[in-house]
Motif scaffolding. Structure first.
Motif, PDB file in Angstrom:
ATOM      1  N   VAL A 267     100.355  23.353  51.026  1.00 35.73           N
ATOM      2  CA  VAL A 267     101.501  21.774  50.850  1.00 35.73           C
ATOM      3  C   VAL A 267     100.591  20.730  50.702  1.00 35.73           C
ATOM      4  O   VAL A 267      99.498  20.295  50.648  1.00 35.73           O
ATOM      5  CB  VAL A 267     101.895  21.972  52.544  1.00 35.73           C
ATOM      6  N   VAL A 268     101.599  19.436  49.762  1.00 36.73           N
ATOM      7  CA  VAL A 268     100.847  18.449  49.429  1.00 36.73           C
ATOM      8  C   VAL A 268     100.858  17.648  50.323  1.00 36.73           C
ATOM      9  O   VAL A 268     102.338  17.418  51.043  1.00 36.73           O
ATOM     10  CB  VAL A 268     101.522  17.924  48.013  1.00 36.73           C
ATOM     11  N   ARG A 269     100.518  16.250  50.976  1.00 36.16           N
ATOM     12  CA  ARG A 269     100.696  15.777  52.139  1.00 36.16           C
ATOM     13  C   ARG A 269     100.842  13.643  51.347  1.00 36.16           C
ATOM     14  O   ARG A 269      99.889  13.807  50.556  1.00 36.16           O
ATOM     15  CB  ARG A 269     100.000  15.685  52.870  1.00 36.16           C
ATOM     16  N   THR A 270     101.313  13.296  51.701  1.00 35.18           N
ATOM     17  CA  THR A 270     101.544  12.725  50.937  1.00 35.18           C
ATOM     18  C   THR A 270     101.090  10.990  51.549  1.00 35.18           C
ATOM     19  O   THR A 270     102.135  11.430  52.928  1.00 35.18           O
ATOM     20  CB  THR A 270     102.928  11.814  49.534  1.00 35.18           C
ATOM     21  N   SER A 271     101.136  10.297  51.900  1.00 30.90           N
ATOM     22  CA  SER A 271     101.127   8.847  52.505  1.00 30.90           C
ATOM     23  C   SER A 271     100.679   7.535  51.641  1.00 30.90           C
ATOM     24  O   SER A 271     100.332   7.015  50.381  1.00 30.90           O
ATOM     25  CB  SER A 271     100.374   9.397  53.332  1.00 30.90           C
ATOM     26  N   ALA A 272     101.711   6.547  52.660  1.00 34.91           N
ATOM     27  CA  ALA A 272     101.131   5.440  51.971  1.00 34.91           C
ATOM     28  C   ALA A 272      99.818   4.099  52.985  1.00 34.91           C
ATOM     29  O   ALA A 272      98.995   3.354  52.240  1.00 34.91           O
ATOM     30  CB  ALA A 272     101.858   4.487  52.536  1.00 34.91           C
ATOM     31  N   SER A 273      99.224   5.449  53.968  1.00 29.22           N
ATOM     32  CA  SER A 273      98.279   4.907  54.254  1.00 29.22           C
ATOM     33  C   SER A 273      97.115   6.324  53.941  1.00 29.22           C
ATOM     34  O   SER A 273      97.100   7.319  53.097  1.00 29.22           O
ATOM     35  CB  SER A 273      98.171   4.533  56.192  1.00 29.22           C
ATOM     36  N   PRO A 274      95.639   5.951  54.199  1.00 21.70           N
ATOM     37  CA  PRO A 274      94.106   6.556  54.190  1.00 21.70           C
ATOM     38  C   PRO A 274      94.825   8.493  54.760  1.00 21.70           C
ATOM     39  O   PRO A 274      94.121   9.330  54.694  1.00 21.70           O
ATOM     40  CB  PRO A 274      92.960   5.833  53.759  1.00 21.70           C
ATOM     41  N   MET A 275      94.992   7.981  56.051  1.00 21.27           N
ATOM     42  CA  MET A 275      95.992   9.339  56.913  1.00 21.27           C
ATOM     43  C   MET A 275      96.678   9.821  56.020  1.00 21.27           C
ATOM     44  O   MET A 275      97.850   9.630  56.843  1.00 21.27           O
ATOM     45  CB  MET A 275      96.459   8.907  58.205  1.00 21.27           C
ATOM     46  N   THR A 276      96.716  10.762  55.798  1.00 22.88           N
ATOM     47  CA  THR A 276      98.131  12.071  55.143  1.00 22.88           C
ATOM     48  C   THR A 276      98.601  12.499  55.766  1.00 22.88           C
ATOM     49  O   THR A 276      99.547  12.872  55.709  1.00 22.88           O
ATOM     50  CB  THR A 276      97.999  12.567  54.216  1.00 22.88           C
ATOM     51  N   ASN A 277      97.826  12.861  57.412  1.00 29.37           N
ATOM     52  CA  ASN A 277      99.113  13.466  58.198  1.00 29.37           C
ATOM     53  C   ASN A 277     100.372  13.315  58.647  1.00 29.37           C
ATOM     54  O   ASN A 277     101.135  12.708  58.782  1.00 29.37           O
ATOM     55  CB  ASN A 277      98.102  13.653  59.571  1.00 29.37           C
ATOM     56  N   LEU A 278     101.268  14.249  58.454  1.00 27.89           N
ATOM     57  CA  LEU A 278     102.587  14.179  58.268  1.00 27.89           C
ATOM     58  C   LEU A 278     103.415  13.265  59.609  1.00 27.89           C
ATOM     59  O   LEU A 278     103.631  12.802  60.201  1.00 27.89           O
ATOM     60  CB  LEU A 278     102.941  16.073  58.683  1.00 27.89           C
ATOM     61  N   HIS A 279     102.393  13.545  61.002  1.00 27.08           N
ATOM     62  CA  HIS A 279     102.605  12.984  62.134  1.00 27.08           C
ATOM     63  C   HIS A 279     102.503  11.808  62.556  1.00 27.08           C
ATOM     64  O   HIS A 279     103.351  10.960  63.239  1.00 27.08           O
ATOM     65  CB  HIS A 279     102.257  13.898  63.505  1.00 27.08           C
ATOM     66  N   LEU A 280     101.924  10.687  61.214  1.00 28.38           N
ATOM     67  CA  LEU A 280     101.669   9.775  61.124  1.00 28.38           C
ATOM     68  C   LEU A 280     102.109   9.176  60.358  1.00 28.38           C
ATOM     69  O   LEU A 280     101.680   8.009  59.306  1.00 28.38           O
ATOM     70  CB  LEU A 280     100.653   9.527  61.112  1.00 28.38           C
ATOM     71  N   GLY A 281     103.506   9.648  59.363  1.00 29.07           N
ATOM     72  CA  GLY A 281     103.835   9.023  58.480  1.00 29.07           C
ATOM     73  C   GLY A 281     104.079   9.428  57.664  1.00 29.07           C
ATOM     74  O   GLY A 281     104.516   9.128  56.096  1.00 29.07           O
ATOM     75  N   GLY A 282     103.133  10.652  56.968  1.00 25.70           N
ATOM     76  CA  GLY A 282     102.881  10.995  55.350  1.00 25.70           C
ATOM     77  C   GLY A 282     104.765  11.798  55.287  1.00 25.70           C
ATOM     78  O   GLY A 282     104.705  13.074  56.382  1.00 25.70           O
ATOM     79  N   THR A 283     104.386  12.526  54.324  1.00 27.38           N
ATOM     80  CA  THR A 283     105.442  13.263  53.765  1.00 27.38           C
ATOM     81  C   THR A 283     105.152  13.977  52.678  1.00 27.38           C
ATOM     82  O   THR A 283     104.272  14.199  52.341  1.00 27.38           O
ATOM     83  CB  THR A 283     106.647  12.963  53.483  1.00 27.38           C
TER      84      THR A 283
END
Length: 387
Positions: A267-283
């Protein structure tokens, strides 16, 4: 699926250690029933911690996460507030002791474990995991804390000194026994007094630390120092903050699930922050777009998967791991950031279409791979370059 082991072998008697009623166990039991097997026997972590867990001959025992249960968390961390960040050192000591007790109980009862307690002890210490991968030739970010002779990090002053010695102006500072980005800070040092940290840690007025679902930036060195000084007694790991490849302007990485030595899901995880975790706003990103990007750059998606398999091969007695792989800009070089013992919670994710788990979720893939586990265990290649 009517049989996991062929016509001549009986289906395994499955037992799962976890939190009864938790979504992890529910998803696993759904996969068990879909495979045409009797429901797995459930053993709660409270029974393990209370010394009441018993296993019998012929059982195949899967260890799942002790998370998402307030009473279990209290027994492991010694706090009644599950949102607090502190206490991971105590959690690690009690969890690894309980896992070893579980292993002895399984062995004395004649059961087979799918997860090795000694490997779990390494997987839940980022410093040890990093060292094992590095020594095996698996590419990881540079770290001044994972060497065999590296002393413990005592606090912020120590972090600054270690970063300076390693030539790092940007680094991730992580609690050694954390998960889900808990206690992770992306630290940048631009000069004397010019410090910033991006993190989900919330610092309150009393100096207590809480996990937050909001990523925030601290720019006052005294606040960064206060957070790191508070986390240091639990153990800290420092590693180079590598720039990541992007997808649609967002930082991107991959979680790759490896089962019995084979990459089965990604699964690819993308984020506007350095943390890509999905529960922290990653998608979740676009895996087909990653394939196209890698091909266009002259790389190979198969090579990407093999790097994850090489990392998983360092933990041959653990049936399933989740490997976090960071692509560098250009998508031709990769580094392994983490190897997660319980990295398979990816609801609704189907297996890679070119692999044997096509059409299966992560739990069904683990069941389907049980027949080849014995053969793989007997002929394991060493971790490092894939065999």
């Amino acid at each position: 699926m009517t049989s996991l082991t062929g016509d001549r072998d009986p289906a395994p008697r499955l037992t799962v250690v976890g939190i009864p009623g938790n979504r992890r166990l529910s998803l696993f039991q759904d996969a068990v029933l879909a495979a045409g097997l009797p429901p797995a026997r459930e053993v709660g972590w409270l029974d393990v911690l209370g010394g009441r867990a018993v296993f019998g001959a012929g059982e195949t025992v899967r260890i799942d996460s002790p998370g998402e249960d307030a009473e279990v968390d209290r027994l492991l961390r010694g706090t009644d507030d599950p949102t607090r960040v502190e206490g991971t050192g105590r959690w690690y000591e009690r969890f690894t002791a309980a896992a070893r007790d579980l292993g002895r109980a399984a062995m004395s009862g004649g059961a087979t474990l799918l997860d090795d307690p000694e490997e779990l002890a390494v997987l839940f210490d980022k410093r040890l995991t990093h060292r094992v991968l590095d020594e095996a030739g698996v590419r990881v970010p540079l770290s001044p804390t994972s060497g065999a002779a590296a002393p413990a990090v005592s606090g912020w002053d120590d972090v600054r000194a270690r970063m300076a010695e390693a030539g790092l102006r940007r680094a991730f500072v992580k609690i050694a026994h954390g998960s889900s980005a808990s206690g992770v800070l992306a630290v940048g040092i631009a000069g004397p007094g010019r410090v910033s940290a991006i993190t989900s840690v919330e610092l309150d007025g009393a100096g207590r630390l809480f996990n937050s679902l909001r990523v925030r930036r601290y720019t006052a060195e005294r606040e960064v120092a206060a957070i790191i000084d508070t986390l240091a007694p639990d153990g800290l790991h420092i590693e180079r903050w590598l720039p990541k490849g992007t997808q649609r302007g967002r930082a991107a990485d991959l979680r790759v699930v490896v089962v019995a030595g084979r990459a089965t899901h990604a699964v690819v995880r993308t984020s506007a922050s350095p943390m890509t975790n999905l529960h922290l706003g990653g998608t979740r990103g676009d895996l087909d777009a990653v394939r196209s990007t890698v091909d266009a750059a002259g790389g190979s998606f198969s090579t990407l998967l093999e790097q994850c398999e090489a990392a998983a091969a360092c933990f041959p007695a653990t049936h399933c791991v989740g490997v976090d792989l960071m692509p560098e800009p250009g998508w031709l070089r990769y580094a392994v950031a983490e190897v997660n013992a319980f990295g398979d919670l990816l609801p609704g994710l189907g297996g890679l279409p070119e692999r044997e788990a096509a059409g299966l979720d992560t739990y069904a893939a683990q069941l389907a791979a049980l027949p080849r586990r014995a053969g793989r265990t007997a002929a394991l290649h060493p971790c490092g370059e894939p065999g």
